[in-house]
Design a protein around this motif. Structure first.
Motif, PDB file in Angstrom:
ATOM      1  N   LYS A   1       0.840  -1.194   0.000  1.00 29.21           N
ATOM      2  CA  LYS A   1       0.000   0.000   0.000  1.00 29.21           C
ATOM      3  C   LYS A   1       0.877   1.248   0.000  1.00 29.21           C
ATOM      4  O   LYS A   1       1.761   1.399   0.852  1.00 29.21           O
ATOM      5  N   VAL A   2       0.630   2.122  -0.957  1.00 32.34           N
ATOM      6  CA  VAL A   2       1.350   3.389  -1.040  1.00 32.34           C
ATOM      7  C   VAL A   2       0.410   4.482  -0.538  1.00 32.34           C
ATOM      8  O   VAL A   2      -0.590   4.811  -1.186  1.00 32.34           O
ATOM      9  N   THR A   3       0.713   5.030   0.601  1.00 34.12           N
ATOM     10  CA  THR A   3      -0.139   6.048   1.200  1.00 34.12           C
ATOM     11  C   THR A   3       0.221   7.435   0.678  1.00 34.12           C
ATOM     12  O   THR A   3       1.303   7.632   0.086  1.00 34.12           O
ATOM     13  N   ASN A   4      -0.668   8.385   0.900  1.00 33.89           N
ATOM     14  CA  ASN A   4      -0.386   9.770   0.514  1.00 33.89           C
ATOM     15  C   ASN A   4       0.846  10.292   1.232  1.00 33.89           C
ATOM     16  O   ASN A   4       1.637  11.062   0.672  1.00 33.89           O
TER      17      ASN A   4
ATOM     18  N   TRP B   1       8.335  11.062  -0.498  1.00 34.53           N
ATOM     19  CA  TRP B   1       9.202  10.835  -1.662  1.00 34.53           C
ATOM     20  C   TRP B   1       9.423  12.136  -2.436  1.00 34.53           C
ATOM     21  O   TRP B   1      10.544  12.426  -2.875  1.00 34.53           O
TER      22      TRP B   1
ATOM     23  N   SER C   1       3.454   8.587   2.085  1.00 29.18           N
ATOM     24  CA  SER C   1       4.651   8.046   1.429  1.00 29.18           C
ATOM     25  C   SER C   1       4.982   8.830   0.168  1.00 29.18           C
ATOM     26  O   SER C   1       6.154   9.115  -0.115  1.00 29.18           O
ATOM     27  N   VAL C   2       3.943   9.196  -0.601  1.00 25.50           N
ATOM     28  CA  VAL C   2       4.160   9.956  -1.835  1.00 25.50           C
ATOM     29  C   VAL C   2       4.729  11.338  -1.511  1.00 25.50           C
ATOM     30  O   VAL C   2       5.673  11.811  -2.162  1.00 25.50           O
TER      31      VAL C   2
END
Length: 352
Positions: A151-154, A160, A156-157
């Motif tokens: 799962k890529v959460t907000n 990055w 994490s974005v």
């Protein structure tokens, strides 16, 4: 299930004349009181006001209390911030009445948003509790179970994207400077618009593969612009953006500075990474005076303009927002092609 959830949520709301009137939530009440650019609560700030302004504040509070007794849409007094009081002190009576409705709608929207979030969290917790009661299997896919994808959460974005800005700083990528020393020539509405454009500029820069190192010069943290920017960009002090209270010539060598001004005589031919380009951080909708050119001459630094006349025919005046400027400069840095760079100008501004 939903009946139990609403029973937990509704104590924070009261119904009046068919409308939900927000009550102060105990967990966020202190946050709503705080001013972002002054370390004072609204109560402390009110105590330090001169007597003439204090009379106007009492008038405002009495107006709100009277509207409450008449069951009209009014904001909660205990949720008014210092910025709200500052706005209302400068308003006429008729405009202030409209502002009461705006504050009511804003507070109600915040309360409903908090309510929806709590409902979602409670539903999710109940679903997970029901799933936990089931007999576990070795491989079982679904909510709270195994998954094939990470799962890529907000969060994490966003992390990055912020790391790209940190990397740009470590790799000495070219800086782009916004000169925020023009607050005295802007109205409070233009200051608010400038803060919004700076937020968009930061966002566009963060999305690029090779972002600029973004600097804000002449940014006083007690100023109205900083207050508006802190409202637009939460936790701004933790973001990878350089903020300086000093003028541009005190932060960067004067020989490398190039002030981008629409009133300059010289035209930029290509992007030079040895130069430090400066954009005037202002919104000037009324007078459009050449303040950026005057600033460049006063500091004895070079000034240049974009070749807009050569490539674009505007409908009326040649004005670009701060986020459009950073998009143009990012494309110019990447391609060294003015035709590509000026494609970032919105089509609505171009004739034909």
């Amino acid at each position: 299930m939903l009946r139990n959830i609403f029973a937990q949520i509704t104590p924070h709301l009261r119904r009046r004349n068919g409308f939900l009137q927000p009550q102060p939530l105990p967990l966020i009440q202190n946050h709503l009181f705080e001013s972002i650019y002054v370390n004072k609560t609204a109560e402390e700030w009110l105590k330090q006001l001169p007597e003439d302004q204090m009379k106007r504040v009492r008038l405002i509070q009495n107006e709100i209390a009277l509207k409450m007794t008449e069951m009209k849409k009014t904001p909660a007094l205990d949720r008014l911030t210092i910025a709200d009081y500052e706005e209302m002190l400068e308003m006429s009576t008729s405009r202030r009445q409209k502002y009461y409705h705006y504050l009511f709608v804003t507070q109600t929207a915040d309360t409903r948003s908090d309510m929806k979030k709590k409902i979602r969290d409670l539903i999710l917790e109940e679903k997970k509790a029901n799933i936990a009661d089931e007999t576990p299997k070795h491989i079982d896919y679904g909510l709270g179970k195994n998954t094939l994808l990470l799962k890529v959460t907000n969060k994490s974005v966003i992390t990055w994207r912020n790391r790209k800005l940190h990397r740009a700083l470590l790799l000495n990528e070219p800086p782009l400077v916004f000169d925020c020393g023009f607050q005295d020539v802007m109205s409070k509405y233009e200051i608010r618009d400038a803060a919004r454009q700076l937020k968009y500029a930061f966002s566009e820069n963060r999305l690029d593969r090779r972002p600029f190192v973004m600097h804000l010069c002449n940014m006083n943290k007690d100023s109205k612009l900083w207050h508006e920017l802190a409202k637009e960009m939460l936790n701004i002090e933790k973001l990878p953006i350089k903020v300086h209270s000093e003028d541009i010539t005190e932060v960067f060598p004067s020989k490398n500075l190039v002030y981008l001004s629409p009133d300059a005589e010289d035209v930029i031919q290509e992007f030079n990474e040895d130069n430090t380009y400066v954009v005037g951080g202002l919104v000037d909708k009324a007078t459009r005076t050449p303040v950026t050119l005057a600033k460049a001459k006063r500091l004895n630094i070079r000034s240049m303009r974009l070749p807009l006349d050569k490539h674009i025919k505007f409908h009326s005046h040649k004005t670009l927002t701060l986020d459009q400027m950073i998009l143009i400069m990012l494309e110019l840095k990447r391609s060294q092609d003015w035709k590509k760079a000026l494609q970032r100008v919105p089509k609505r501004k171009i004739f034909g």
